[in-house]
Design an enzyme around this catalytic site. Structure first.
Site, PDB file in Angstrom:
ATOM      1  N   HIS A  73       0.840  -1.190   0.000  1.00 17.58           N
ATOM      2  CA  HIS A  73       0.000   0.000   0.000  1.00 17.58           C
ATOM      3  C   HIS A  73       0.879   1.244   0.000  1.00 17.58           C
ATOM      4  CE1 HIS A  73      -3.849  -2.085   1.698  1.00 17.58           C
ATOM      5  NE2 HIS A  73      -3.395  -2.631   0.588  1.00 17.58           N
ATOM      6  N   GLU A  75       0.897   3.855   1.910  1.00 15.01           N
ATOM      7  CA  GLU A  75       1.395   4.234   3.232  1.00 15.01           C
ATOM      8  C   GLU A  75       2.599   3.391   3.622  1.00 15.01           C
ATOM      9  OE1 GLU A  75      -3.161   3.723   3.784  1.00 15.01           O
ATOM     10  OE2 GLU A  75      -1.641   3.130   2.341  1.00 15.01           O
ATOM     11  N   CYS A 101      -5.804   0.973   5.797  1.00 13.32           N
ATOM     12  CA  CYS A 101      -6.317  -0.320   6.254  1.00 13.32           C
ATOM     13  C   CYS A 101      -5.719  -0.617   7.627  1.00 13.32           C
ATOM     14  CB  CYS A 101      -5.946  -1.422   5.256  1.00 13.32           C
ATOM     15  SG  CYS A 101      -4.173  -1.824   5.248  1.00 13.32           S
ATOM     16  N   CYS A 104      -1.792  -1.029   7.575  1.00 14.86           N
ATOM     17  CA  CYS A 104      -1.085   0.250   7.451  1.00 14.86           C
ATOM     18  C   CYS A 104      -1.243   1.072   8.717  1.00 14.86           C
ATOM     19  CB  CYS A 104      -1.579   1.016   6.227  1.00 14.86           C
ATOM     20  SG  CYS A 104      -1.005   0.283   4.663  1.00 14.86           S
TER      21      CYS A 104
END
Length: 144
Positions: A73, A75, A101, A104
């Site tokens: 992801h 992040e 999420c 993260c």
């Protein structure tokens, strides 16, 4: 809204728009997400969703269309990138085009980021709920 609060909102919008532009670097078809880590008005890291270094730039399975399990992801990419630098994310703000999420969120907590500004909601609120639980400031802004 006071002058300082309005000034902060304008700055937040500016960085969030920059994160959206950064998301365009992603090779993912289903969703492109961008992230910036900002500390003391300096961008100290950036990231977008995609495959790890050394992998082909294909995020989705060609047959099922599902995102491959090893795709990082935005992040996570920004946090690991700052970890490899001489910068510290302690007290920083994360700007991300989609809400984090749960995985993260755990990285955000451990990295010392104190504030998260995002645009679109993720399909699950687990990440945002976890961040709120530990007192990280959460701001959702609508991008034009």
């Amino acid at each position: 809204m006071g002058y300082e609060a309005e000034k902060q909102r304008q700055l937040d919008m500016r960085y969030l728009r920059m994160a959206r532009i950064w998301a365009e670097n992603s090779y993912c078809v289903r969703r492109q997400v961008g992230a910036l880590i900002v500390k003391e008005k300096m961008i100290i890291s950036d990231g977008y969703n995609g495959t790890p270094s050394g992998f082909e730039n294909v995020c989705e399975d060609e047959i099922t269309g599902q995102t491959k399990p090893y795709v990082l992801h935005a992040e996570a990419n920004a946090i690991t990138k700052v970890a490899k630098s001489s910068n510290s994310s302690e007290g920083a703000t994360l700007y991300v085009t989609a809400s984090p999420c749960i995985e993260c969120a755990k990285l955000i907590i451990q990295s010392g980021i104190r504030r998260v500004v995002y645009a679109d909601s993720y399909h699950s609120t687990d990440g945002i709920d976890l961040l709120k639980r530990v007192g990280i400031e959460i701001v959702q802004l609508e991008l034009d």
